[in-house]
Design a protein around this motif. Structure first.
Motif, PDB file in Angstrom:
ATOM      1  N   MET A  21      41.517  -9.013  87.339  1.00  6.62           N
ATOM      2  CA  MET A  21      40.205  -8.394  87.375  1.00  6.62           C
ATOM      3  C   MET A  21      40.358  -6.900  87.654  1.00  6.62           C
ATOM      4  O   MET A  21      41.451  -6.408  87.908  1.00  6.62           O
ATOM      5  CB  MET A  21      39.343  -9.045  88.458  1.00  6.62           C
TER       6      MET A  21
ATOM      7  N   THR B  84      38.968  -4.278  93.124  1.00  5.75           N
ATOM      8  CA  THR B  84      38.030  -4.851  94.094  1.00  5.75           C
ATOM      9  C   THR B  84      38.124  -4.163  95.455  1.00  5.75           C
ATOM     10  O   THR B  84      37.199  -4.262  96.256  1.00  5.75           O
ATOM     11  CB  THR B  84      38.302  -6.359  94.294  1.00  5.75           C
TER      12      THR B  84
ATOM     13  N   ASP C 269      38.130  -7.472  81.667  1.00  2.46           N
ATOM     14  CA  ASP C 269      37.223  -8.128  82.600  1.00  2.46           C
ATOM     15  C   ASP C 269      35.992  -8.676  81.883  1.00  2.46           C
ATOM     16  O   ASP C 269      35.269  -9.491  82.450  1.00  2.46           O
ATOM     17  CB  ASP C 269      36.783  -7.135  83.679  1.00  2.46           C
TER      18      ASP C 269
ATOM     19  N   THR D 256      34.907  -3.652  90.301  1.00  5.70           N
ATOM     20  CA  THR D 256      34.072  -4.842  90.406  1.00  5.70           C
ATOM     21  C   THR D 256      32.850  -4.547  91.275  1.00  5.70           C
ATOM     22  O   THR D 256      32.813  -3.562  92.020  1.00  5.70           O
ATOM     23  CB  THR D 256      34.846  -6.009  91.029  1.00  5.70           C
TER      24      THR D 256
ATOM     25  N   SER E  89      44.260  -3.275  88.599  1.00  4.07           N
ATOM     26  CA  SER E  89      43.677  -3.495  89.918  1.00  4.07           C
ATOM     27  C   SER E  89      44.772  -3.397  90.963  1.00  4.07           C
ATOM     28  O   SER E  89      45.960  -3.229  90.647  1.00  4.07           O
ATOM     29  CB  SER E  89      43.010  -4.874  89.983  1.00  4.07           C
TER      30      SER E  89
END
Length: 492
Positions: A1, A4, A152, A262, A371
């Motif tokens: 992803m 974050t 994503d 995110t 990420s």
């Protein structure tokens, strides 16, 4: 992803990020306090030059009948439209010149020479994009709703067509942006799609109708018998303006290094972390003064995202200080040539048109999307082991040898070196395993050869024994008996 935890990704402590935010606040204040007549003269000269250039271009198209006049007039009109779009319309609508309190050069009154309305663009762009920059699911400018620009986003069969959709978007960029902004305006206003007579639709149709009439009816009609040439010139100038604006925007938002984030990262984001997200989520391209001016100074996209309402003519000097801060906090400053940045975005468009099963990298370590997980086991421990105590002990401190802060840039270098070392070790392990297999195969082949020879020797011996037994058997069968001996003596 996508990212974050921006602190983990940047390899900076919370105190480091807050210190960076304070320095960027100080930079903003210093520029605001220095604004004055020099800046006001710059924007007024730019407006005057753009209007003169457009008038000269239209006059050339009106008076000239030769192809050279058409080329010159179209070129001047194209440049005028680019300046109006990039350096005037975009930047004035951002409120960069509101400090002058000039009603003509104010974000609340300026209406740019584009299909979409300035009001709809400001709500979609100034608020949504600049607040939620590159947050997947919140920033609709990530791919503009028609292009998949990060892993994503789930792949859909329609994405196979995005190389073609990209070409259409580039050629009709003003229409693509206008419809994109209209969609966001209706979503924010809660207007149902079925309400064709909604106020956002009416505003869009009024503005689009004026633009079509101006460019493709009124101006061609004013040139009389040369209306076809004028129509072609307007079409060409709009196309050139669209292609240039598209290239500038894509080079600032979609090359490698313009990271995605995110919604979890945005949840408790501080002002300083917002600054950091703008720095990591944008990209520049190198440009001299003329190209910078023609791009609306959006070659300094990082600086624009940090300070979207500071006058664009100050971005060059702001960039010097931002680079120094990147060096101080060991952060990457993503930039490159215009061609390189666009080719990286172009590659992403075509690569992500394919399903993920055809892609080698993941959303954690892809060139266009990464990420903090890409550092797990390299410069960061596993997620479950990242505690505040660990951060205080290891994040990132300073390099004991140089005294310099160690942040994301060093982590990326170390991670790349670690990956190279890991790849080298894996390659060496594969080489050794291959050699071991080859040696084992050689030994097995030798054992088989020896077993074959032994089998052949045993077979030879068995054959020899059989021949010997047969020979003995034959000799016994013809050996003389006692009776034969008597008859041989002639006695009964």
């Amino acid at each position: 992803m996508a990212i974050t935890d921006i602190k983990a990704y940047a390899h900076l402590t919370a105190s480091d990020i807050e210190a960076l935010g304070h320095e960027l606040d100080d930079l903003r204040r210093s520029v605001e306090q220095s604004l004055g007549e020099r800046d006001a003269k710059y924007i007024r000269r730019t407006i005057r030059a753009q209007r003169i250039l457009e008038a000269a271009g239209r006059a050339t198209l009106f008076a000239g009948r030769k192809r050279s006049a058409w080329l010159v007039g179209t070129a001047m009109l194209s440049v005028a439209k680019i300046i109006e779009n990039m350096e005037l319309g975009h930047n004035i609508s951002h409120g960069q010149w509101d400090w002058m309190n000039d009603p003509e050069i104010h974000s609340t009154t300026w209406e740019w020479d584009m299909t979409g309305t300035s009001g709809q663009w400001k709500r979609a762009h100034n608020y949504s994009h600049h607040t939620y920059t590159n947050i997947v699911g919140m920033d609709d400018d990530v791919g503009f709703g028609i292009l998949r620009m990060t892993r994503d986003e789930q792949w859909k069969p329609i994405n196979l067509a995005q190389p073609v959709a990209n070409l259409i978007l580039a050629a009709l960029f003003e229409w693509g942006i206008a419809l994109h902004d209209l969609k966001i305006e209706k979503q924010q206003s809660g207007v149902p799609r079925s309400d064709l007579l909604s106020e956002p639709n009416k505003a869009f149709l009024r503005k689009a109708g004026r633009q079509v009439m101006k460019d493709f009816v009124i101006h061609p009609a004013l040139t009389g018998r040369g209306w076809k040439r004028t129509l072609q010139a307007n079409l060409t100038a709009n196309l050139i303006r669209n292609l240039w604006a598209y290239a500038v925007i894509f080079c600032g938002h979609f090359p490698d290094g313009a990271e995605k984030f995110t919604e979890e990262q945005f949840g408790d984001e501080t002002r300083a972390e917002w600054y950091l997200r703008q720095m990591l989520g944008s990209a520049n391209f190198r440009a001299g003064a003329p190209m910078a001016f023609m791009s609306g100074n959006l070659c300094y996209q990082i600086e624009h995202h940090l300070f979207p309402d500071l006058p664009s003519n100050r971005y060059a000097e702001v960039a010097v200080r931002v680079r120094e801060l990147c060096d101080k906090y060991d952060l990457p400053y993503t930039t490159g040539s215009l061609g390189k940045q666009y080719l990286l975005a172009f590659r992403t468009i075509h690569k992500l048109a394919l399903p993920d099963r055809f892609l080698r990298r993941t959303a954690d370590d892809a060139p266009e999307t990464s990420s903090e997980r890409k550092f797990t086991g390299l410069t960061l421990p596993a997620l479950s082991e990242r505690t505040e105590q660990w951060a205080e002990q290891h994040w990132p401190g300073t390099d004991p040898a140089t005294g310099r802060r160690r942040g994301l840039r060093s982590a990326m270098i170390e991670a790349k070196a670690a990956l190279r070392d890991k790849a080298r070790q894996e390659k060496q392990a594969l080489r050794e395993a291959k050699q071991a297999l080859q040696e084992k195969a050689r030994q097995e082949k030798e054992a088989l050869r020896e077993a074959g020879l032994a089998f052949q020797e045993k077979a030879r011996q068995e054959n020899s024994a059989r021949r010997l037994r047969r020979a003995r058997g034959r000799r016994r069968s013809i050996a003389p008996t006692p009776a034969n001996f008597r008859y041989a003596d002639g006695n009964n």
